[in-house]
Write an enzyme that holds these catalytic residues in place. Structure first.
Site, short mmCIF file in Angstrom:
data_model
loop_
_atom_site.label_atom_id
_atom_site.label_comp_id
_atom_site.label_asym_id
_atom_site.label_seq_id
_atom_site.Cartn_x
_atom_site.Cartn_y
_atom_site.Cartn_z
N PRO A 84 8.55 117.85 59.05
CA PRO A 84 9.60 117.64 59.94
C PRO A 84 9.70 116.26 60.14
CG PRO A 84 8.41 119.02 61.01
CD PRO A 84 7.43 118.29 60.21
N TRP A 87 5.18 112.72 62.53
CA TRP A 87 4.66 111.80 62.05
C TRP A 87 5.12 110.14 61.71
CZ3 TRP A 87 -1.24 111.29 58.42
CH2 TRP A 87 -1.98 111.99 59.35
N ASP A 130 10.04 114.27 44.87
CA ASP A 130 8.92 114.27 44.76
C ASP A 130 8.04 112.83 44.73
OD1 ASP A 130 6.48 114.26 44.39
OD2 ASP A 130 6.72 116.07 42.04
N LYS A 195 -4.87 113.41 54.51
CA LYS A 195 -5.42 114.80 54.98
C LYS A 195 -5.94 115.25 53.60
CE LYS A 195 -2.16 118.45 55.65
NZ LYS A 195 -2.01 119.44 56.91
#
Length: 242
Positions: A84, A87, A130, A195
């Site tokens: 959302p 970061w 994307d 991550k």
């Protein structure tokens, strides 16, 4: 505590706001109830509300950047899987992309996500895009000053299926695409944070990162729950070998 300097009345308001969610437990599945209770008891969730961060993940990047100093005023940053937008909030503050500090140069923050991202002053969001799409890459090059980024950030992950090995493989595959993105937009000496979930294929991502970055290390911020397999690769000093 690290957030003890906050005004007590604001903390009280945050706790009250979170506890109101407890009334929604009725009729929820057992898994949903566990998730709500965990959120209510999570100090990072409470602190994120108090400090107006969009979600608790902001504290993961804060800890990483406080220690490794990746984000500096004037830097260009790409936030992959930005929704959302927590970061991106940290990135905006650290690179001064909103011009809040007139004494420092203004950076640029561009966030990308398949979902819609609510507007944020100082950030340009490519919602419904994307990050693996060449069209998105072209837009990034247009938005970034000098067509280059200093830092690529990624807290993105696929929707969990409940099948641990499958989810791990999907995330590794997605993260591997970030190395290709770096080849297009990351400047020499740049950094990448991504991550991943620990598992059998993590070495593939580490090897690919090590091939183009001089330093690759694994980090687990305190805001990453201890019982989670979530980890981050921090890769620094990109070697532009094009």
């Amino acid at each position: 505590m690290w957030y003890s300097v906050l005004h007590k009345s604001r903390i009280h308001t945050s706790v009250h706001f979170l506890k109101k969610a407890a009334h929604n437990l009725k009729g929820k599945s057992t898994a949903d109830q566990r998730w709500i209770v965990r959120q209510l008891n999570d100090p990072f969730v409470k602190a994120a509300h108090v400090q107006n961060y969009r979600c608790r993940s902001a504290f993961k990047l804060l800890e990483i950047d406080d220690k490794y100093k990746l984000l500096k005023p004037g830097f260009n940053v790409i936030d992959c899987g930005a929704a959302p937008g927590a970061w991106s909030q940290i990135a905006v503050q650290r690179v001064n992309s909103n011009g809040a500090n007139a004494e420092f140069p203004c950076g640029t923050v561009v966030g990308v996500d398949l979902q819609r991202i609510a507007p944020l002053n100082g950030a340009h969001f490519l919602s419904n895009h994307d990050i693996t799409d060449p069209v998105t890459h072209c837009k990034l090059l247009e938005l970034l000053p000098g067509a280059q980024a200093h830092v690529i950030l990624s807290d993105m992950a696929p929707n969990a299926s409940g099948l641990k090995e499958m989810d791990h493989e999907k995330l590794i595959t997605t993260a591997l695409c970030l190395v290709d993105l770096a080849d297009k937009v990351l400047r020499s000496g740049g950094s990448l944070v991504c991550k991943y979930w620990d598992g059998a294929l993590a070495y593939q991502l580490q090897e690919k990162l090590s091939a183009v970055f001089r330093e690759v290390r694994t980090v687990k911020p305190k805001a990453s729950r201890k019982d989670s397999s979530e980890l981050f690769f921090l890769a620094r000093s990109y070697r532009d070998i094009k």
